[in-house]
Every structure is written in structure tokens, then in C-alpha cells.
Design a protein around this motif. Structure first.
Motif, PDB file in Angstrom:
ATOM      1  N   ARG A  53       0.838  -1.199   0.000  1.00  0.00           N
ATOM      2  CA  ARG A  53       0.000   0.000   0.000  1.00  0.00           C
ATOM      3  C   ARG A  53       0.871   1.247   0.000  1.00  0.00           C
ATOM      4  O   ARG A  53       1.754   1.389   0.833  1.00  0.00           O
ATOM      5  N   LEU A  54       0.600   2.103  -0.962  1.00  0.00           N
ATOM      6  CA  LEU A  54       1.347   3.344  -1.110  1.00  0.00           C
ATOM      7  C   LEU A  54       0.372   4.505  -0.967  1.00  0.00           C
ATOM      8  O   LEU A  54      -0.645   4.540  -1.650  1.00  0.00           O
ATOM      9  N   SER A  55       0.682   5.414  -0.073  1.00  0.00           N
ATOM     10  CA  SER A  55      -0.130   6.622   0.090  1.00  0.00           C
ATOM     11  C   SER A  55       0.729   7.810  -0.308  1.00  0.00           C
ATOM     12  O   SER A  55       1.889   7.919   0.104  1.00  0.00           O
ATOM     13  N   LEU A  56       0.163   8.680  -1.108  1.00  0.00           N
ATOM     14  CA  LEU A  56       0.850   9.872  -1.588  1.00  0.00           C
ATOM     15  C   LEU A  56       0.079  11.090  -1.097  1.00  0.00           C
ATOM     16  O   LEU A  56      -1.118  11.223  -1.364  1.00  0.00           O
ATOM     17  N   TYR A  57       0.768  11.951  -0.362  1.00  0.00           N
ATOM     18  CA  TYR A  57       0.155  13.153   0.190  1.00  0.00           C
ATOM     19  C   TYR A  57       0.817  14.367  -0.453  1.00  0.00           C
ATOM     20  O   TYR A  57       2.039  14.466  -0.471  1.00  0.00           O
ATOM     21  N   LEU A  58       0.019  15.268  -0.982  1.00  0.00           N
ATOM     22  CA  LEU A  58       0.518  16.498  -1.601  1.00  0.00           C
ATOM     23  C   LEU A  58       0.010  17.692  -0.813  1.00  0.00           C
ATOM     24  O   LEU A  58      -1.163  17.734  -0.431  1.00  0.00           O
ATOM     25  N   SER A  59       0.895  18.649  -0.575  1.00  0.00           N
ATOM     26  CA  SER A  59       0.456  19.894   0.062  1.00  0.00           C
ATOM     27  C   SER A  59       1.084  21.056  -0.686  1.00  0.00           C
ATOM     28  O   SER A  59       2.240  20.981  -1.114  1.00  0.00           O
ATOM     29  N   GLU A  60       0.292  22.097  -0.844  1.00  0.00           N
ATOM     30  CA  GLU A  60       0.750  23.274  -1.572  1.00  0.00           C
ATOM     31  C   GLU A  60       0.769  24.478  -0.650  1.00  0.00           C
ATOM     32  O   GLU A  60      -0.193  24.732   0.070  1.00  0.00           O
ATOM     33  N   HIS A  61       1.883  25.158  -0.671  1.00  0.00           N
ATOM     34  CA  HIS A  61       2.041  26.444   0.001  1.00  0.00           C
ATOM     35  C   HIS A  61       2.774  27.294  -1.015  1.00  0.00           C
ATOM     36  O   HIS A  61       3.995  27.297  -1.047  1.00  0.00           O
ATOM     37  N   ASP A  62       1.994  27.951  -1.877  1.00  0.00           N
ATOM     38  CA  ASP A  62       2.529  28.662  -3.037  1.00  0.00           C
ATOM     39  C   ASP A  62       3.765  29.462  -2.665  1.00  0.00           C
ATOM     40  O   ASP A  62       3.730  30.206  -1.687  1.00  0.00           O
ATOM     41  N   PRO A  63       4.858  29.311  -3.335  1.00  0.00           N
ATOM     42  CA  PRO A  63       5.080  28.629  -4.602  1.00  0.00           C
ATOM     43  C   PRO A  63       5.586  27.183  -4.455  1.00  0.00           C
ATOM     44  O   PRO A  63       6.035  26.591  -5.422  1.00  0.00           O
ATOM     45  N   ASP A  64       5.526  26.604  -3.239  1.00  0.00           N
ATOM     46  CA  ASP A  64       6.074  25.262  -3.010  1.00  0.00           C
ATOM     47  C   ASP A  64       4.989  24.198  -2.995  1.00  0.00           C
ATOM     48  O   ASP A  64       3.892  24.418  -2.488  1.00  0.00           O
TER      49      ASP A  64
END
Length: 104
Positions: A17-28
Motif C-alpha cells: 500500500r502506497l499513500s501519496l500526500y501532496l500539500s501546496e504552500h505557493d510557490p512550493d
């Protein structure tokens, strides 16, 4: 005449099981991956940064950060396999071939 090799054991099927979490804090954009193999849990991280001159397209940051985190996860898996092989007495690779440029 050759005959097909027959196995008395059914093929092993595993699910990781692979979980991918993305978070954005512009510009990163930051990606975090957690891989649960059932025996071990590995985690990798990576980032993407939008240049102030680039268009604001969040999907691109997501793709770059996720792709870089997946490459980092691949490196972790190769290192883990090399460590396991060495623990069993095999030579293993001294230094695995880099899967990405130094700047990830």
C-alpha cells in the motif's frame, strides 16, 4: 526436447500500500509518500518550487513533487534490498546508480 517448468507452489501475490500526500504552500508543493509492504514501512519526501516567472499551474507542481518523491522511494527500496543482500552474505552494489540528478 524441453518441457515447461512446472511449479508445485502457486505464485505469491503481495499487495503493498502506497499513500501519496501532496500539500501546496505557493510557490512550493511538497509530496510525502508512505509505502507499507506489510513487513516494513518506508517514507520519502520531495518538493517542487514554482518560479515567480512561471504560470500558476498547480498540477505541474504536483507532478514534479510526486515524481521526485517516487524516485526517492525507488532509491530507498534499492538501498533496503542491498542491505538485505549484504546481511545474507551477498556482495550487493557498492553504490547504486543514481536514479535522479543531485537536485531532486
Amino acid at each position: 526436447m524441453t518441457r515447461p517448468v512446472t511449479s508445485h507452489h502457486p505464485p505469491a501475490v503481495k499487495e503493498w500500500r502506497l499513500s501519496l500526500y501532496l500539500s501546496e504552500h505557493d510557490p512550493d508543493t511538497t509530496a510525502r509518500i508512505v509505502l507499507d509492504t506489510g513487513d516494513n514501512v518506508l517514507e520519502s519526501h520531495a518538493e517542487a518550487r514554482r518560479s515567480p516567472d512561471d504560470h500558476d499551474v498547480p498540477e505541474i507542481g504536483d507532478e514534479l513533487a510526486a515524481g521526485r518523491a517516487l524516485i526517492a522511494m525507488g532509491r530507498l527500496l534499492v538501498r533496503a534490498a542491498n542491505g538485505d543482500m549484504r546481511a545474507l552474505g551477498a556482495a550487493g552494489e557498492e553504490s547504486p546508480v543514481p536514479l535522479w540528478l543531485p537536485r531532486e
